[in-house]
Design an enzyme around this catalytic site. Sequence first.
Site, mmCIF file in Angstrom:
data_model
loop_
_atom_site.group_PDB
_atom_site.id
_atom_site.type_symbol
_atom_site.label_atom_id
_atom_site.label_comp_id
_atom_site.label_asym_id
_atom_site.label_seq_id
_atom_site.Cartn_x
_atom_site.Cartn_y
_atom_site.Cartn_z
ATOM 1 N N ALA A 6 0.382 -1.231 0.078
ATOM 2 C CA ALA A 6 -0.025 0.062 0.094
ATOM 3 C C ALA A 6 0.918 1.246 0.471
ATOM 4 O O ALA A 6 1.033 1.866 1.004
ATOM 5 C CB ALA A 6 -0.716 0.055 1.209
ATOM 6 N N PRO A 35 -5.390 8.960 -1.663
ATOM 7 C CA PRO A 35 -6.334 9.110 -2.924
ATOM 8 C C PRO A 35 -5.821 10.636 -3.061
ATOM 9 O O PRO A 35 -5.776 11.024 -3.876
ATOM 10 C CB PRO A 35 -7.264 9.338 -1.295
ATOM 11 C CG PRO A 35 -7.158 8.706 -0.926
ATOM 12 C CD PRO A 35 -6.303 7.836 -0.922
ATOM 13 N N GLY A 85 -0.706 9.907 -6.003
ATOM 14 C CA GLY A 85 -0.464 8.880 -5.994
ATOM 15 C C GLY A 85 1.543 8.569 -6.649
ATOM 16 O O GLY A 85 1.985 8.072 -5.681
ATOM 17 N N SER A 86 2.103 9.459 -7.548
ATOM 18 C CA SER A 86 3.245 8.552 -7.616
ATOM 19 C C SER A 86 4.417 9.623 -7.087
ATOM 20 O O SER A 86 5.036 9.268 -6.465
ATOM 21 C CB SER A 86 3.811 9.420 -8.986
ATOM 22 O OG SER A 86 3.207 8.346 -10.297
ATOM 23 N N THR A 123 -4.040 -3.277 -4.585
ATOM 24 C CA THR A 123 -3.933 -5.031 -5.874
ATOM 25 C C THR A 123 -4.373 -6.096 -4.811
ATOM 26 O O THR A 123 -3.550 -5.849 -3.615
ATOM 27 C CB THR A 123 -3.134 -4.602 -6.393
ATOM 28 O OG1 THR A 123 -3.621 -4.442 -7.736
ATOM 29 C CG2 THR A 123 -3.012 -6.516 -6.718
ATOM 30 N N GLU A 134 10.239 -5.060 -9.204
ATOM 31 C CA GLU A 134 8.848 -4.481 -9.014
ATOM 32 C C GLU A 134 8.474 -4.648 -11.120
ATOM 33 O O GLU A 134 7.857 -4.686 -11.792
ATOM 34 C CB GLU A 134 8.618 -3.105 -8.709
ATOM 35 C CG GLU A 134 7.164 -3.459 -9.178
ATOM 36 C CD GLU A 134 6.600 -1.643 -8.070
ATOM 37 O OE1 GLU A 134 5.460 -1.450 -8.329
ATOM 38 O OE2 GLU A 134 7.774 -1.076 -7.136
ATOM 39 N N ARG A 138 -10.625 -15.919 -41.421
ATOM 40 C CA ARG A 138 -11.360 -14.915 -41.271
ATOM 41 C C ARG A 138 -10.619 -14.735 -42.787
ATOM 42 O O ARG A 138 -9.904 -14.654 -43.463
ATOM 43 C CB ARG A 138 -11.026 -13.862 -40.506
ATOM 44 C CG ARG A 138 -12.619 -12.985 -40.763
ATOM 45 C CD ARG A 138 -13.586 -13.308 -40.349
ATOM 46 N NE ARG A 138 -15.346 -11.791 -40.749
ATOM 47 C CZ ARG A 138 -16.279 -11.963 -40.980
ATOM 48 N NH1 ARG A 138 -16.810 -13.184 -40.181
ATOM 49 N NH2 ARG A 138 -16.237 -10.972 -40.718
ATOM 50 N N LEU A 192 -7.156 -5.312 -36.679
ATOM 51 C CA LEU A 192 -7.432 -6.528 -37.764
ATOM 52 C C LEU A 192 -8.479 -8.063 -37.559
ATOM 53 O O LEU A 192 -8.711 -8.909 -37.864
ATOM 54 C CB LEU A 192 -5.990 -7.726 -37.859
ATOM 55 C CG LEU A 192 -4.689 -6.606 -38.097
ATOM 56 C CD1 LEU A 192 -3.216 -7.890 -37.538
ATOM 57 C CD2 LEU A 192 -4.891 -6.689 -39.431
ATOM 58 N N GLY A 222 4.262 3.144 -11.566
ATOM 59 C CA GLY A 222 4.846 4.537 -12.354
ATOM 60 C C GLY A 222 4.633 5.132 -13.723
ATOM 61 O O GLY A 222 4.650 3.966 -14.453
#
Length: 393
Positions: free
Chosen positions: A135, A139, A142-143, A169, A253, A279, A348, A375
Amino acid sequence: MNVQQEQPAADSAVGDDDQALFQEMVRRILQEEVAPDYESWEAAHQVPRELWHRLGEAGLLGVDLPEALGGSGAGVEICLMICEEISRQGFGGLASGYNIHANIVMPYILHLGSERQQRHWLPRMASGEVLGAIAMTEPGAGSDLAAMRTTAQKVAGGWKLDGAKVFITNGLLADMVIVCAKTDPKAGARGVSLFLVDTSLPGFARGKAIRKIGQHASDTAELFFDELVVPEEALLGEAGKGFIHLMQELPRERLGVAAQALGAIDGALQLTLDYVQERRAFGKRIADFQNTRFTLAEVRAQLEMGRAYFNQCLQRYARAAMSGTDAATLKLLLSEMQCRCIDRCLQLFGGYGYTLEYPISRFYVDARIQTIYAGTSEIMKELIARDMLGPVA
């Protein structure tokens, strides 16, 4: 800090033949344990908690941990291969959850934790008994980790945490969360520390699931800490050095994010190759149009180039020589490449690519977050520019 455990896993006992066998085993396990139910998990916006027990029983969690801590003693490349394989099969949400648990949280504890912390958490994480999360994001921050407002105040016998985190997550299911908090609010980034938080403690609460445009099977939540007291031994690493610890662990990471990108590009490419050969339009296969052939050739070339740089970075990581700039370059290159290549593949498929009936659509929506979490691309560019030009005057 356990110095001996901090050595990178360069001397893996797993050879190329063994790795190929292990990869085949991973594919089989995913087809048996994940594929039959993944659509329902996507609809539920969560994988079942029991899945982590099954992955642990299959030996897929903590593969590069020492055997004494519940692992297999393999190299980091095996853990990254699992990340890539989960992503290749189109299970992007699970890939992110696995990356957090096995490729980020567990190495943090292995590299930074005391022997007591390692023995308390890692065997249970390897078995799936404990699911991990980390964590950092808030709020209003962020970065910019220096702007975080979650605090940890020293109290008798431990630390008292107050604050909130968002976009976490594994947040809904996690049994333990590494929480970044300010232990010295006046010291900026130098006042950040890391804590191992047992989610059963009083004062811990979870918000409702955050609904996302992709990676639905990856549960994402807001977490709250209200006068949550953790014991003294919950401090991970050294007080005030949380930001340094984060920077030390970022290369791995971002290797994980890159492995997910490679797997997703490869998986989307294979789906597209199959589709364009079946196809037909205007009396011939889609595969016979020059635009199709050139598009797929470009995607293949991009994939090979990305894999070459990934392997180069992995070798540097094994020698403890992968820099923060290497990690930022890899993350920027591979995550942007993933979005671009999968977009070309989806094109495609025509209108069918925009329907949920075709798996290419899930590859597409799952890819978008890759340029944001771990990031943003903009932050990666700033880090690379700072290495060349220095900080902004």
